[in-house]
Design an enzyme around this catalytic site. Structure first.
Site, mmCIF file in Angstrom:
data_model
loop_
_atom_site.group_PDB
_atom_site.id
_atom_site.type_symbol
_atom_site.label_atom_id
_atom_site.label_comp_id
_atom_site.label_asym_id
_atom_site.label_seq_id
_atom_site.Cartn_x
_atom_site.Cartn_y
_atom_site.Cartn_z
ATOM 1 N N SER A 22 0.827 -1.212 0.000
ATOM 2 C CA SER A 22 0.000 0.000 0.000
ATOM 3 C C SER A 22 0.859 1.259 0.000
ATOM 4 O O SER A 22 0.347 2.360 0.117
ATOM 5 C CB SER A 22 -0.924 -0.015 1.226
ATOM 6 O OG SER A 22 -0.163 -0.213 2.403
ATOM 7 N N ASN A 109 -1.366 -2.872 13.522
ATOM 8 C CA ASN A 109 -2.807 -2.593 13.570
ATOM 9 C C ASN A 109 -3.145 -1.365 14.407
ATOM 10 O O ASN A 109 -3.968 -0.544 14.006
ATOM 11 C CB ASN A 109 -3.558 -3.820 14.089
ATOM 12 C CG ASN A 109 -3.411 -5.006 13.155
ATOM 13 O OD1 ASN A 109 -2.943 -4.840 12.025
ATOM 14 N ND2 ASN A 109 -3.794 -6.186 13.609
ATOM 15 N N THR A 154 -40.409 26.635 -6.105
ATOM 16 C CA THR A 154 -40.602 25.246 -5.696
ATOM 17 C C THR A 154 -40.907 24.507 -6.986
ATOM 18 O O THR A 154 -41.509 25.088 -7.898
ATOM 19 C CB THR A 154 -41.770 25.060 -4.703
ATOM 20 O OG1 THR A 154 -42.985 25.424 -5.359
ATOM 21 C CG2 THR A 154 -41.607 25.905 -3.442
ATOM 22 N N HIS A 155 -40.470 23.278 -7.111
ATOM 23 C CA HIS A 155 -40.598 22.520 -8.370
ATOM 24 C C HIS A 155 -39.933 23.266 -9.531
ATOM 25 O O HIS A 155 -40.313 23.078 -10.677
ATOM 26 C CB HIS A 155 -42.062 22.238 -8.724
ATOM 27 C CG HIS A 155 -42.882 21.716 -7.581
ATOM 28 N ND1 HIS A 155 -43.045 20.373 -7.333
ATOM 29 C CD2 HIS A 155 -43.546 22.372 -6.596
ATOM 30 C CE1 HIS A 155 -43.802 20.213 -6.258
ATOM 31 N NE2 HIS A 155 -44.114 21.413 -5.788
ATOM 32 N N SER A 276 -15.496 26.867 -25.924
ATOM 33 C CA SER A 276 -15.752 25.680 -26.742
ATOM 34 C C SER A 276 -14.752 25.633 -27.885
ATOM 35 O O SER A 276 -14.326 26.674 -28.394
ATOM 36 C CB SER A 276 -17.178 25.747 -27.290
ATOM 37 O OG SER A 276 -17.275 25.037 -28.503
ATOM 38 N N LYS A 282 -19.374 30.486 -27.075
ATOM 39 C CA LYS A 282 -19.642 29.800 -25.813
ATOM 40 C C LYS A 282 -18.782 30.230 -24.632
ATOM 41 O O LYS A 282 -17.602 30.495 -24.768
ATOM 42 C CB LYS A 282 -19.434 28.297 -26.015
ATOM 43 C CG LYS A 282 -20.478 27.658 -26.911
ATOM 44 C CD LYS A 282 -21.746 27.377 -26.166
ATOM 45 C CE LYS A 282 -21.579 26.080 -25.436
ATOM 46 N NZ LYS A 282 -22.784 25.619 -24.806
ATOM 47 N N ASN A 284 -18.743 28.446 -20.911
ATOM 48 C CA ASN A 284 -19.393 27.373 -20.148
ATOM 49 C C ASN A 284 -19.024 27.391 -18.664
ATOM 50 O O ASN A 284 -17.871 27.659 -18.323
ATOM 51 C CB ASN A 284 -19.009 26.013 -20.740
ATOM 52 C CG ASN A 284 -19.501 25.860 -22.159
ATOM 53 O OD1 ASN A 284 -20.565 26.358 -22.523
ATOM 54 N ND2 ASN A 284 -18.716 25.179 -22.987
ATOM 55 N N GLU A 289 -19.931 22.723 -13.030
ATOM 56 C CA GLU A 289 -20.321 21.380 -13.482
ATOM 57 C C GLU A 289 -19.409 20.307 -12.905
ATOM 58 O O GLU A 289 -19.850 19.225 -12.513
ATOM 59 C CB GLU A 289 -20.283 21.318 -15.011
ATOM 60 C CG GLU A 289 -21.382 22.135 -15.654
ATOM 61 C CD GLU A 289 -21.216 22.219 -17.166
ATOM 62 O OE1 GLU A 289 -22.183 21.967 -17.878
ATOM 63 O OE2 GLU A 289 -20.106 22.536 -17.623
ATOM 64 N N TYR A 316 -8.818 -6.699 13.244
ATOM 65 C CA TYR A 316 -8.299 -6.185 11.982
ATOM 66 C C TYR A 316 -8.408 -7.238 10.882
ATOM 67 O O TYR A 316 -8.203 -8.428 11.104
ATOM 68 C CB TYR A 316 -6.827 -5.762 12.135
ATOM 69 C CG TYR A 316 -6.236 -5.256 10.832
ATOM 70 C CD1 TYR A 316 -6.375 -3.929 10.443
ATOM 71 C CD2 TYR A 316 -5.560 -6.125 9.965
ATOM 72 C CE1 TYR A 316 -5.863 -3.472 9.239
ATOM 73 C CE2 TYR A 316 -5.040 -5.674 8.764
ATOM 74 C CZ TYR A 316 -5.198 -4.341 8.401
ATOM 75 O OH TYR A 316 -4.694 -3.900 7.203
ATOM 76 N N GLN A 321 -7.405 -2.065 4.690
ATOM 77 C CA GLN A 321 -6.409 -1.237 4.004
ATOM 78 C C GLN A 321 -7.071 -0.435 2.878
ATOM 79 O O GLN A 321 -6.529 0.579 2.441
ATOM 80 C CB GLN A 321 -5.305 -2.141 3.453
ATOM 81 C CG GLN A 321 -4.229 -1.420 2.690
ATOM 82 C CD GLN A 321 -3.041 -2.318 2.395
ATOM 83 O OE1 GLN A 321 -2.237 -2.626 3.269
ATOM 84 N NE2 GLN A 321 -2.947 -2.770 1.152
ATOM 85 N N LYS A 324 -7.959 3.694 2.868
ATOM 86 C CA LYS A 324 -7.129 4.889 2.675
ATOM 87 C C LYS A 324 -7.350 5.610 1.359
ATOM 88 O O LYS A 324 -7.455 6.839 1.328
ATOM 89 C CB LYS A 324 -5.674 4.550 2.887
ATOM 90 C CG LYS A 324 -5.341 4.691 4.352
ATOM 91 C CD LYS A 324 -4.080 4.047 4.754
ATOM 92 C CE LYS A 324 -4.306 3.262 6.019
ATOM 93 N NZ LYS A 324 -5.042 2.007 5.808
HETATM 94 N N1 ARG Z 1 -1.017 -1.315 5.451
HETATM 95 C C1 ARG Z 1 -1.966 -1.900 6.326
HETATM 96 C C2 ARG Z 1 -3.267 -1.129 6.340
HETATM 97 O O1 ARG Z 1 -3.310 -0.038 5.847
HETATM 98 C C3 ARG Z 1 -1.487 -2.004 7.701
HETATM 99 C C4 ARG Z 1 -1.109 -3.332 8.073
HETATM 100 C C5 ARG Z 1 -1.962 -3.933 9.012
HETATM 101 N N2 ARG Z 1 -1.579 -5.159 9.641
HETATM 102 C C6 ARG Z 1 -1.484 -6.374 9.172
HETATM 103 N N3 ARG Z 1 -1.555 -7.311 10.020
HETATM 104 N N4 ARG Z 1 -1.413 -6.689 7.903
HETATM 105 O O2 ARG Z 1 -4.281 -1.603 6.826
#
Ligand code: ARG
Length: 462
Positions: A22, A109, A154-155, A276, A282, A284, A289, A316, A321, A324
């Site tokens: 990751s 964790n 309204t509407h 455009s 144009k 825009n 948007e 966990y 993961q 993120k």
């Molecule tokens: N990179 C992992 C995450 O974002 C952390 C690791 C967590 N622990 C494990 N036992 N694999 O969740």
């Protein structure tokens, strides 16, 4: 070599390294990871779990590492999986055996939970700042337009006249709730999970409270299983982000509509519009948007994480993961949108003439006509019926209520007198609505100063 390689006889398949690492997104947590580790190491030293010298060595090396990361001289490795193990591996590379003591009484964790919470807290504060800048702009705009009448809908059909200030203050209320929601959510973000270990705490005499204070948390998590498997706060932020986007998107939709030739209520500034490639005339409203469009991806991130967390057993699981990218993407998107949205509002030109024109046509004063008859003694339902027939007559003869002769009006009800013209005037229709929460200019001025007072006293991050 992997930090956990002891129990393994084979190397990780290359595609598995690609798949589960990751680092390509969680590198962003490097500052939070390092400050978490420094606090942890100092606490280990204070508690005599490692020596003070060892703690000092670890902290110095981590500070040095932070500087090098910021200067761009460090490349992280995919084999080390994530930011947490990259930093630990670099530390060990530099200070050897002592570096290997950092992870005493800690698990990735609780470490990942800590880092994510610190990141989320910082970002929440930034979003609060951006919202507060937007709110100041809304107040300023509203102040300039307490007398600018426009049709309320309204509407999407003309309903009753309001003012631009009142309309803008409606958005002030939405963003105020967004700020309150974020500040509330921040309380749940701001608890410190270290000491929860992998899932079952730890036997070392850690001082969790000390670490919490050191890192600016208001307290510690209460259950180790929950602490490492809780992503509620991430989902809450994604929910807050979704709501902020929804509010911006509604205003954007109105600006898009209002900037059409048909409405002509607003002229978007050239610097916030695009042209455009084929149609020379144009201009825009792409910025509005795109904010409207990006709302979809922010909703998507919320749905994605709700689905990831659904039915996950304690504690966990690697599924988590996945939180993120959703979190980073929503925070980035909301921050960018808030910046351009505020800039777009700063530069937009509101066309008071067209708004007024819109407010005096389309029978926006029909309710006032009915209320006039009620004040003369007619029950409301009957008054509604009379004015309904009158409006139909006007539509057929292409005339407005206020342009009818008194003699014609009297054919519909003998209660009409000369003062009906005062009652139907745009100014009367708006300024007689002065109950709290209403559009009358005096009332809205009061709402603006209440809003300003709130904004000045609100303490994001407290
Ligand atoms: N990179 C992992 C995450 O974002 C952390 C690791 C967590 N622990 C494990 N036992 N694999 O969740």
């Amino acid at each position: 070599m992997k930090l956990w390689s002891g129990r393994f006889e084979k190397k990780t398949a290359v595609e598995v390294d690609d798949f589960h690492s990751s680092i390509h997104f969680d590198w962003r947590l490097y500052r939070h990871d390092i400050s978490g580790s420094i606090a942890h190491a100092r606490m280990l030293g204070r508690q005599g779990i490692i020596s003070k010298e060892e703690a000092g060595l670890i902290c110095a090396a981590l500070e040095q590492l932070l500087m090098e990361i910021e200067s761009g001289s460090i490349t992280f490795s995919k084999e080390a999986e994530d930011i947490h193990m990259n930093i630990e591996a670099l530390l060990i590379q530099r200070i050897g055996e002592t570096g290997k003591k950092l992870h005493t009484g800690r698990s990735r964790n609780d470490q990942v939970a800590l880092d994510t919470r610190m990141y989320a807290r910082e970002e929440t504060d930034q979003i609060l700042q951006l919202l507060s800048a937007l709110q100041s702009k809304l107040l300023e705009l509203a102040e300039n337009h307490t007398e600018t009448c426009m049709p309320g809908y309204t509407h999407l059909q003309k309903a009753q006249p309001v003012t631009l200030a009142h309309h803008i203050m409606a958005y002030f209320e939405m963003f105020r709730r967004d700020m309150e929601r974020l500040m509330d959510c921040r309380k749940r973000i701001n608890v410190m999970p270290l000491g929860s270990g992998a899932l079952a705490g730890t036997t070392y005499p850690l001082d969790r409270e000390w670490v919490a204070r050191e890192l600016g948390f208001s307290g510690i998590t209460r259950n180790s299983l929950d602490a490492v498997s809780d992503r509620d706060y991430v989902i809450e932020i994604l929910g807050c982000c979704s709501m902020i986007m929804m509010h911006m998107s509604r205003f954007c939709e109105e600006l898009i509509l209002w900037s059409t030739d048909e409405f002509g209520f607003v002229t978007m500034d050239d610097s916030y519009s695009t042209g455009s490639s084929i149609m020379p005339q144009k201009k825009n409203p792409d910025v509005a948007e795109l904010i409207r469009g990006k709302t979809g991806r922010v909703y998507g991130n919320l749905m994605a994480l709700l689905s990831v967390m659904k039915a996950l057993p304690l504690a966990y699981n690697k599924d988590m993961q996945e939180d993120k990218e959703a979190l980073f993407d929503s925070l980035d998107t909301v921050k960018q949108c808030l910046r351009v949205f505020t800039g777009m509002l700063y530069t937009a030109g509101f066309n008071a003439g067209r708004m007024k024109q819109g407010a005096v046509s389309g029978f926006a004063n029909a309710t006032d006509a009915a209320d006039y008859l009620v004040k003369k003694g007619l029950p409301f339902r009957s008054a509604h019926e009379v004015i309904g027939r009158l409006v139909l007559h006007c539509i057929k003869h292409n005339i407005s209520l206020q342009d009818l002769d008194l003699s014609r009006l009297k054919e519909f009800s003998p209660l009409f007198e000369e003062d009906i013209y005062y009652a139907l005037a745009l100014d009367t229709c708006v300024n007689e609505r002065r109950l709290p929460g209403g559009p009358a200019s005096e009332t809205v001025k009061g709402a603006i100063s209440e809003g300003r007072n709130w904004l000045e006293n609100v303490k994001p991050g407290a």
